[in-house]
Design an enzyme around this catalytic site. Sequence first.
Site, PDB file in Angstrom:
ATOM      1  N   SER A  38      -9.227   1.734   2.731  1.00  0.00           N
ATOM      2  CA  SER A  38      -8.298   2.521   1.938  1.00  0.00           C
ATOM      3  C   SER A  38      -7.207   1.706   1.266  1.00  0.00           C
ATOM      4  O   SER A  38      -6.456   2.232   0.441  1.00  0.00           O
ATOM      5  CB  SER A  38      -7.648   3.592   2.820  1.00  0.00           C
ATOM      6  OG  SER A  38      -6.886   3.026   3.870  1.00  0.00           O
ATOM      7  N   SER A  81      -9.811  -0.695   6.763  1.00  0.00           N
ATOM      8  CA  SER A  81      -9.120  -0.486   5.493  1.00  0.00           C
ATOM      9  C   SER A  81      -8.350  -1.679   4.948  1.00  0.00           C
ATOM     10  O   SER A  81      -7.915  -1.652   3.804  1.00  0.00           O
ATOM     11  CB  SER A  81      -8.170   0.717   5.606  1.00  0.00           C
ATOM     12  OG  SER A  81      -8.910   1.906   5.689  1.00  0.00           O
ATOM     13  N   LYS A 136       0.846  -1.188   0.000  1.00  0.00           N
ATOM     14  CA  LYS A 136       0.000   0.000   0.000  1.00  0.00           C
ATOM     15  C   LYS A 136       0.887   1.246   0.000  1.00  0.00           C
ATOM     16  O   LYS A 136       1.967   1.246   0.612  1.00  0.00           O
ATOM     17  CB  LYS A 136      -0.883  -0.018   1.252  1.00  0.00           C
ATOM     18  CG  LYS A 136      -1.870   1.128   1.389  1.00  0.00           C
ATOM     19  CD  LYS A 136      -2.688   0.943   2.662  1.00  0.00           C
ATOM     20  CE  LYS A 136      -3.780   1.992   2.797  1.00  0.00           C
ATOM     21  NZ  LYS A 136      -4.609   1.757   4.013  1.00  0.00           N
TER      22      LYS A 136
END
Length: 559
Positions: free
Chosen positions: A219, A243, A135
């Site tokens: 996210s 997330s 990420k």
Amino acid sequence: MGSNGDTAWQELAAAKRGAILNSIPVKWRLDKIPTVDEQRNVTGAYIEQFLLPKEVEITKADAVGIVEKAASGAWSAVEIAEAFCHRASLSHQLVNCLHETFFDAALADAKELDDWFAEHGKPKGPLHGLPVSLKDQFHVKGVDTTMGYVGWIDTFQGQKGDPRSKTFESEMVRELRQLGAVLYCKTAVPHTLMCGETVNNIIEYTWNPKNRHLSCGGSSGGEGALIALGGSPGGFGTDIGGSIRIPSAFNGLFGLRPTSGRLPYEGMANSMDGQNSVLSVVGPLASSAGGVKLLTKAILSAEPWLHDPLVAEIPWRGDLEVKTKDLIASSKLSVGFLDHDGAVAPHPPLKRALGLLRDAVARSGNQVFDWQPPASSHPTINELVSKTWIYDGGADVRQDFARSGEPWAPQILDVWQERPQADAASIAATNRGLRACRKAYLDYWNGTAADVFVAPCAPFPAARPGRFDYIGYSSFVNGLDLPSVVVPVTTVEKGVDVVDASYQPVSELDKKIQSDYDPEIYDGAPVSLQIIGRRYQEEKLLAIAEWLEGELNKELLTS
């Protein structure tokens, strides 16, 4: 911001967007991207038509299988890395899931691993030759970390000229390299990170590859989309309100939200850094439960507590894993099922998934029961969690938007409207409230025989764009700081998962979310659930997840 400023941020964003596409070798570029009406699901056979047979074989293997092949010398690290670089390139073109690629560096690292293997006759570590995606909060030397902000392009967390932008790496990045992993790309996030969809002004919107009418989640949405497309066998995301779990669920993956302090967060970029009432945690997503276990176990073998002051010294406990397997085998596992949190009902496909999982547990002879915590507990926990996100009145994220003058996406607009900052007394009151909620929930749990309980990650299988209006099914877990593993259960079947006309909504929000369900639009979307355990019992949860994966696969084979 005037028109000149608008033009400046738009040009910067467009240049970065173009640079990501231009980093993909010409030989891997697609001539045409199908519309959603032409091709709703771009995973599996669709993306594989652009790959060589050996690349398909490599990229269809899960993380465990890849490491086994690399450790035996059957596959070289270079050929594994090149196959995943190719598939990741295709993935990004189909759904906008990457922020950064560093394929040349990855192939050079893979070559070093092959040289090591040739010299020593054994793998370098437990992740030898495994491509791992990250990420875009992880710092990797020589690679931008934008976290979706235009104002962070060519900076170190918004600071221009900071030499760390060229050399600094997050602690887990160092550990992954030490363990033999090959790092090759960073994945898309929503700016601010505080959104259940993945949207920013650089790559715009990241779509769900299994149903491009829907969101990939957020996210860690780029992670979820990339792994679902087979462009990564596994990677790492973060979770402060869901997330990791939301993208795992929306994309039909396994994902672990560990207890805070189990895995290292040191040296990563973040929003609201220093807010410690509800900590963001880092955890793995993968295409199999075994892949999630492999990544978790490997990181713990690197003794992260020696390098991150917030990590507890808890190595991987194989004895807890064995005890859990014995518990299951002796039909003594007890699993609670949360069918409704009192605020919003799950959509019909999730109700069916809850029934399927309940049946799978009961069929094995293990115990199932209704999980019914005190009625006010979830709303109270979620209200307290939401307070922690706005302690600074939105100052942190507004500062980062102001660096470029870019606007923020409407999905997060309401959260970051300017408001008064919390004072010490109110922060202390929130912390006392969270502690009281945790104690009350613990007392309820102790009054049951439950080892774990199961709940949806969201009221919908995946959100429709701009309609992620309730995060309560994931954020209560953060408020309680409990570990959770996502398990894919089924997919939406429009002829089966019909609208329940008899359901009576309990609130206007519930009514709105139920009205968003359309079987035609949702058809084919993954349907997943989360298994939630007691603090620091990640080994137990992963053993249960592996068992359930097997039980669900057996059911598919016999149905």
